[in-house]
Design a protein around this motif. Structure first.
Motif, PDB file in Angstrom:
ATOM      1  N   ALA A 263       8.125  -7.015 -47.878  1.00 32.60           N
ATOM      2  CA  ALA A 263       8.596  -5.716 -48.336  1.00 32.60           C
ATOM      3  C   ALA A 263       8.355  -4.642 -47.284  1.00 32.60           C
ATOM      4  O   ALA A 263       8.284  -3.467 -47.586  1.00 32.60           O
ATOM      5  CB  ALA A 263       7.920  -5.350 -49.659  1.00 32.60           C
ATOM      6  N   GLY A 264       8.210  -5.106 -46.029  1.00 29.22           N
ATOM      7  CA  GLY A 264       8.088  -4.128 -44.955  1.00 29.22           C
ATOM      8  C   GLY A 264       6.670  -3.668 -44.737  1.00 29.22           C
ATOM      9  O   GLY A 264       6.283  -2.588 -45.187  1.00 29.22           O
ATOM     10  N   ARG A 282      -1.267  -5.423 -52.585  1.00 28.45           N
ATOM     11  CA  ARG A 282      -1.179  -4.713 -51.312  1.00 28.45           C
ATOM     12  C   ARG A 282      -1.584  -5.693 -50.211  1.00 28.45           C
ATOM     13  O   ARG A 282      -2.518  -6.461 -50.386  1.00 28.45           O
ATOM     14  CB  ARG A 282      -2.162  -3.537 -51.287  1.00 28.45           C
ATOM     15  CG  ARG A 282      -1.790  -2.398 -52.193  1.00 28.45           C
ATOM     16  CD  ARG A 282      -2.968  -1.473 -52.413  1.00 28.45           C
ATOM     17  NE  ARG A 282      -3.344  -0.732 -51.214  1.00 28.45           N
ATOM     18  CZ  ARG A 282      -2.890   0.478 -50.908  1.00 28.45           C
ATOM     19  NH1 ARG A 282      -2.037   1.069 -51.709  1.00 28.45           N
ATOM     20  NH2 ARG A 282      -3.274   1.094 -49.815  1.00 28.45           N
TER      21      ARG A 282
ATOM     22  N   ILE B  27       5.826  -7.855 -56.662  1.00 36.78           N
ATOM     23  CA  ILE B  27       6.677  -7.370 -55.571  1.00 36.78           C
ATOM     24  C   ILE B  27       8.125  -7.787 -55.797  1.00 36.78           C
ATOM     25  O   ILE B  27       9.056  -6.995 -55.601  1.00 36.78           O
ATOM     26  CB  ILE B  27       6.141  -7.861 -54.208  1.00 36.78           C
ATOM     27  CG1 ILE B  27       4.786  -7.199 -53.936  1.00 36.78           C
ATOM     28  CG2 ILE B  27       7.109  -7.562 -53.075  1.00 36.78           C
ATOM     29  CD1 ILE B  27       4.049  -7.741 -52.742  1.00 36.78           C
ATOM     30  N   GLY B  61       0.094   1.552 -56.419  1.00 39.04           N
ATOM     31  CA  GLY B  61      -0.707   1.150 -55.261  1.00 39.04           C
ATOM     32  C   GLY B  61       0.034   0.133 -54.418  1.00 39.04           C
ATOM     33  O   GLY B  61       0.088   0.229 -53.189  1.00 39.04           O
ATOM     34  N   VAL B  62       0.615  -0.831 -55.078  1.00 35.89           N
ATOM     35  CA  VAL B  62       1.365  -1.863 -54.359  1.00 35.89           C
ATOM     36  C   VAL B  62       2.657  -1.280 -53.776  1.00 35.89           C
ATOM     37  O   VAL B  62       2.966  -1.460 -52.600  1.00 35.89           O
ATOM     38  CB  VAL B  62       1.686  -3.053 -55.294  1.00 35.89           C
ATOM     39  CG1 VAL B  62       2.652  -4.018 -54.625  1.00 35.89           C
ATOM     40  CG2 VAL B  62       0.405  -3.769 -55.692  1.00 35.89           C
ATOM     41  N   PHE B  65       2.383   0.836 -50.719  1.00 37.90           N
ATOM     42  CA  PHE B  65       1.877   0.142 -49.532  1.00 37.90           C
ATOM     43  C   PHE B  65       3.027  -0.328 -48.642  1.00 37.90           C
ATOM     44  O   PHE B  65       2.920  -0.351 -47.427  1.00 37.90           O
ATOM     45  CB  PHE B  65       1.031  -1.063 -49.958  1.00 37.90           C
ATOM     46  CG  PHE B  65       0.379  -1.784 -48.811  1.00 37.90           C
ATOM     47  CD1 PHE B  65      -0.833  -1.337 -48.301  1.00 37.90           C
ATOM     48  CD2 PHE B  65       0.973  -2.894 -48.235  1.00 37.90           C
ATOM     49  CE1 PHE B  65      -1.441  -1.987 -47.244  1.00 37.90           C
ATOM     50  CE2 PHE B  65       0.375  -3.555 -47.171  1.00 37.90           C
ATOM     51  CZ  PHE B  65      -0.840  -3.103 -46.672  1.00 37.90           C
ATOM     52  N   TYR B  66       4.130  -0.693 -49.266  1.00 34.49           N
ATOM     53  CA  TYR B  66       5.243  -1.298 -48.526  1.00 34.49           C
ATOM     54  C   TYR B  66       6.340  -0.281 -48.246  1.00 34.49           C
ATOM     55  O   TYR B  66       6.742   0.455 -49.146  1.00 34.49           O
ATOM     56  CB  TYR B  66       5.817  -2.476 -49.320  1.00 34.49           C
ATOM     57  CG  TYR B  66       4.813  -3.587 -49.506  1.00 34.49           C
ATOM     58  CD1 TYR B  66       4.584  -4.506 -48.487  1.00 34.49           C
ATOM     59  CD2 TYR B  66       4.065  -3.704 -50.678  1.00 34.49           C
ATOM     60  CE1 TYR B  66       3.653  -5.523 -48.637  1.00 34.49           C
ATOM     61  CE2 TYR B  66       3.135  -4.720 -50.837  1.00 34.49           C
ATOM     62  CZ  TYR B  66       2.938  -5.635 -49.815  1.00 34.49           C
ATOM     63  OH  TYR B  66       2.015  -6.627 -49.958  1.00 34.49           O
ATOM     64  N   THR B  67       6.824  -0.277 -47.010  1.00 31.60           N
ATOM     65  CA  THR B  67       7.817   0.731 -46.631  1.00 31.60           C
ATOM     66  C   THR B  67       9.162   0.520 -47.310  1.00 31.60           C
ATOM     67  O   THR B  67       9.975   1.420 -47.376  1.00 31.60           O
ATOM     68  CB  THR B  67       8.068   0.722 -45.110  1.00 31.60           C
ATOM     69  OG1 THR B  67       8.365  -0.615 -44.713  1.00 31.60           O
ATOM     70  CG2 THR B  67       6.865   1.221 -44.361  1.00 31.60           C
ATOM     71  N   GLN B  68       9.391  -0.670 -47.837  1.00 26.31           N
ATOM     72  CA  GLN B  68      10.684  -0.935 -48.448  1.00 26.31           C
ATOM     73  C   GLN B  68      10.947  -0.079 -49.692  1.00 26.31           C
ATOM     74  O   GLN B  68      12.081   0.253 -49.999  1.00 26.31           O
ATOM     75  CB  GLN B  68      10.748  -2.418 -48.834  1.00 26.31           C
ATOM     76  CG  GLN B  68      12.118  -2.856 -49.308  1.00 26.31           C
ATOM     77  CD  GLN B  68      12.108  -4.299 -49.796  1.00 26.31           C
ATOM     78  OE1 GLN B  68      11.063  -4.862 -50.139  1.00 26.31           O
ATOM     79  NE2 GLN B  68      13.265  -4.909 -49.806  1.00 26.31           N
ATOM     80  N   PHE B  69       9.869   0.284 -50.389  1.00 17.29           N
ATOM     81  CA  PHE B  69      10.078   0.949 -51.680  1.00 17.29           C
ATOM     82  C   PHE B  69      10.238   2.455 -51.558  1.00 17.29           C
ATOM     83  O   PHE B  69       9.552   3.114 -50.788  1.00 17.29           O
ATOM     84  CB  PHE B  69       8.932   0.594 -52.630  1.00 17.29           C
ATOM     85  CG  PHE B  69       8.874  -0.882 -52.911  1.00 17.29           C
ATOM     86  CD1 PHE B  69       9.935  -1.528 -53.523  1.00 17.29           C
ATOM     87  CD2 PHE B  69       7.780  -1.637 -52.509  1.00 17.29           C
ATOM     88  CE1 PHE B  69       9.900  -2.897 -53.758  1.00 17.29           C
ATOM     89  CE2 PHE B  69       7.741  -2.999 -52.738  1.00 17.29           C
ATOM     90  CZ  PHE B  69       8.797  -3.632 -53.359  1.00 17.29           C
TER      91      PHE B  69
END
Ligand SMILES: Cc1cc2nc3c(=O)[nH]c(=O)nc-3n(C[C@H](O)[C@H](O)[C@H](O)COP(=O)(O)O)c2cc1C
Ligand code: FES
Lengths: 581, 159
Positions: A263-264, A282, B27, B61-62, B65-69
């Protein structure tokens, strides 16, 4: 006659899909069949079309929609003069003939979406051999003989990891493929998945058999939609044919495979962070030990390998560990794939035996530097690696020799730089990357990279202070020692290697407030060459702050007090009269 | 089942049912939710939290963390500009400036007419064609400022 259009992501971006559609609509299908392949790795020549007629293969390069007509006519007449102007040159052919291909051996040749293509080229023979004639220990022994080391960056012996996972107690084990390909500038894993997914699948099943895993997972980065699509298709086909799932090849061994899309997050390439991410968390690295071989995915014994590592396995099984070990140097066996990019004439995927030199890759295969500029340095290993300067161009490519320069083999990104690249700015670029990608778990990495970035920012904007180099070095060593995972431990490498080899450039920025490569905008002055300026007024019209004076047909002048160094004038000047210093 | 902001949660109902009891699927659920709405609406996150019994705070939190979202709607055209090493060396900064000037937005922003969003990413895997950008699912390579303006102009015109 068979016509094959190369359709990897890069080929498609260069226009291959349009060529394919054009051929599909216009080709006389009674004369020639039309199909596609992945990417042969000659990215600078995309779109590529291969024509097979009897035993002869003709490769057409930089094909555009406008060539479709002539290709169709050629299919009718076999008149080679029709396609002469787009046929690959002898010189360009050498880009491939000078390589030794193992991991990439079928890339760009077979159709990645047809399992039969793969099977006809000896595919799925290795798994049959393994399952019917070899014990898991035999497989591990063969891999040990081959000397195969992990291609994901660290270069750890593959057999050792397999053996550790095999020895680990537990009935549930996992085999994981790391296809996160985080190094910005590397794309061999993408190419393998897009062009020869069954080779990866077969290598993984062999690995799963060796360690005793019944489940396999591929973690693919989100930016690779085509790779995900083709891999899923390949998994479905392999399952249908009985190469995945229950009782593979009619034996007792069963193993399934699924894809998880990333997810990047760069840190998710680190194996323990990858596991966290697989579990839906995470992506923060875990403390090692325990190693994944003892306690990994869902706390079960797990083994993680890189795509390219797996892509070598089928070849090793079919040809024997000795054949693989016969290539390379004392400490590094087999071949390595590099993604050759940057200011290079011929960019693409280069697979060579270990033991060749950087010069072989950059000059002999890559054709040297573009636009007749001077070679300055080459970056290996991305954000964890370093810059190797021109004077070390004869460095041998193996884990030890590259490591000795302060860079690393890495996953295979090889970005070539010329005299117009500022090395301080390059270091800043990587620190900006790692500071953003730091997961924040440990202080050294989270805050340390940020402080380093700030220092590099002030150096590149002309505000560098006297002791900045020493301060940077001190931070580098502290972060290397203190960081929790590989991301932080290697983040200082780009800075350390540029200081080591290009200290004078740092000093010029700090002491003289000058950027020798003329890249750092804040330190440049723009001026207009009176001889070259024709007084066309274009620069004055486009200047956003009206810093340029002059009347029509007389040389113009830039008022440096007002100039904001945006570069607009240089961009619009048709006579290259705007100079930087 | 449409919420006050017009988010139709029935669009993700089946998907959430399918994945909610498979461990480690958060995810995947978020990715599929984003595929539906183009971003992660607050209502959807609350709904996922209810169904999966994962607290909203943990989901956020999850997700963060990820740039995709993304947590805001994006433009019709998502411009992803590569800032990887090869693109950096071959002048992606200039392309960035061109887009900033031409569309009047910087990284993470959306134009007022809702047509374009800009996001900087690291390496699209087409390094040999650097500098590179991807608009929705199409990749454009060997960019120059002129070429970039032309591509954006054409997309503008189409609307
Ligand atoms: C910050 C960081 C990023 C990494 N990224 C990748 C990656 O993108 N792909 C990869 O295969 N390995 C990556 N690695 C290395 C993995 O942790 C691991 O060593 C590797 O996947 C093991 O496979 P191998 O033994 O086949 O090389 C990364 C490591 C670190 C510390
Ligand atoms: S660096 Fe831009 S596509 Fe790889």
């Amino acid at each position: 006659m068979k016509i094959v259009v190369g359709q990897g992501s890069c080929g498609i971006a260069a226009g291959a899909a349009k060529v394919y559609d054009g051929l599909n609509n216009n080709l006389d299908k009674s004369k020639a069949t039309l199909t596609f392949s992945g990417c042969v790795g000659m990215c600078y020549l995309e779109p590529i079309v291969d024509i097979y007629d009897d035993d002869k293969m003709t490769r057409l390069v930089r094909v555009s929609e406008n060539d479709v007509d002539n290709i169709c006519k050629f299919a009718q007449t076999k008149d080679y003069s029709l396609i002469e102007n787009i046929t690959i040159s002898k010189d360009d052919e050498e880009f491939l003939t000078k390589q030794t291909r193992i991991a990439l051996r079928k890339c760009g040749i077979i159709n990645p979406e047809e399992i039969d293509d793969y099977i006809q080229s000896d595919g799925y023979t290795a798994i049959e051999k393994v399952l019917t004639t070899m014990s898991p220990e035999d497989v591990i022994e063969t891999i040990k003989t081959s000397g195969l080391a992990g291609r994901g960056g660290a270069g750890f012996p593959t057999w050792f990891k397999w053996n550790a996972a095999r020895q680990s107690q537990g009935d549930e084990k996992y085999l994981i493929c790391n296809a996160d390909e985080g190094d910005p500038g590397a794309f061999m894993d993408r190419a393998v998945i897009e062009s020869d997914p069954h080779n990866l699948i077969e290598g993984m099943i062999i690995g799963a058999y060796a360690i005793g895993a019944k489940h396999a997972v591929v973690y693919v980065r989100a930016e690779y939609p085509l790779a995900i699509k083709r891999l899923q298709k390949a998994i479905d086909q392999a399952t249908e044919k009985g190469f995945l799932g229950k009782n593979i090849c009619g034996t007792e061994f069963s193993c399934d495979m699924k894809i998880k899309a990333g997810a990047g997050a760069f840190v998710c390439g680190e194996e323990t962070a990858l596991i966290e991410s697989l579990e839906g968390q995470r992506g923060m690295p875990r403390l090692k030990p325990p190693f994944p071989a003892q306690s990994g995915y869902w706390n079960k014994p797990s083994n993680i390998n890189n795509v390219e590592t797996f892509a070598n396995v089928t070849w090793i099984i079919n040809n024997g560990g000795e054949a693989f070990a016969a290539m390379g140097t004392e400490n590094s066996k087999g071949t390595k794939v590099f993604a050759l990019t940057g200011k290079i004439k011929r960019g693409g995927l280069v697979e060579i035996p270990m033991g060749k030199t950087l010069r072989d890759v950059i000059y002999d295969i890559g054709g040297g530097i573009r636009d007749n500029k001077e070679f300055k340095a080459v970056q290996l290993g991305g954000p964890s690696g370093g810059c190797i300067p021109a004077e070390l161009i004869d460095t041998v490519i193996d884990y030890k020799s590259l490591g000795a320069t302060g860079a690393i083999m890495g996953s295979g990104g090889m970005v070539v730089m010329d005299e117009s690249t500022c090395m301080v700015s390059m270091a800043k670029f990587f620190l900006d990357f790692t500071a953003k990608e730091s997961c924040g778990k440990c202080v050294h990495c989270r805050i340390g990279t940020k402080r380093m970035l700030e220092i590099l920012e002030r150096i590149t904007t002309g505000k560098g202070q006297e002791n900045d180099i020493e301060l940077l070095e001190e931070l580098c060593f502290a972060i290397k020692d203190g960081a929790l995972c590989g991301l932080g431990q290697t983040a200082p490498n780009p800075v350390l290697t540029t200081i080591k080899y290009f200290r004078n450039e740092y000093e010029a920025h700090i002491n003289d407030k000058k950027c020798p490569a003329c890249e750092c905008a804040e330190m440049l002055t723009y001026s207009i060459d009176k001889e070259l300026c024709k007084g066309c007024t274009l620069c004055a019209i486009n200047c956003p702050v009206k810093a340029i004076n002059g009347s029509v047909k007389t040389a113009h002048e830039i008022n440096s007090e007002i100039c904001i160094k945006c570069g607009k004038c240089k961009e619009v000047c048709k006579f290259s009269a705007v100079k930087l210093s | 089942m449409s919420s006050k902001n017009g988010i139709d949660l029935s669009l993700i109902q089946d998907m959430v049912e399918e994945y909610k009891d498979i461990k480690g699927s958060l995810i995947t659920i978020l990715q599929k939710t984003q595929e539906v709405y183009d971003y992660l609406p607050e209502e959807a996150i609350k709904y996922i939290s209810e169904k999966t019994s994962i607290p909203c705070s943990e989901i956020m939190g999850v997700a963060t963390f990820y740039t995709q979202f993304r947590f805001q709607p994006v433009g019709k055209y998502m411009v992803m500009l590569c800032q990887g090493t090869a693109c950096h060396v071959n002048g992606s900064k200039k392309i960035m400036k061109t887009i900033n000037e031409y569309l009047g937005i910087s990284d993470g922003e959306t134009t007022e007419d809702g047509l374009f969003s800009l996001k900087c990413v690291a390496c699209l895997g087409c390094c040999s064609l650097s500098p590179v950008m991807m608009i929705n699912d199409k990749t454009y390579g060997s960019l120059t400022p002129e070429k970039t303006r032309e591509i954006l102009r054409q997309l503008k015109e189409e609307n």
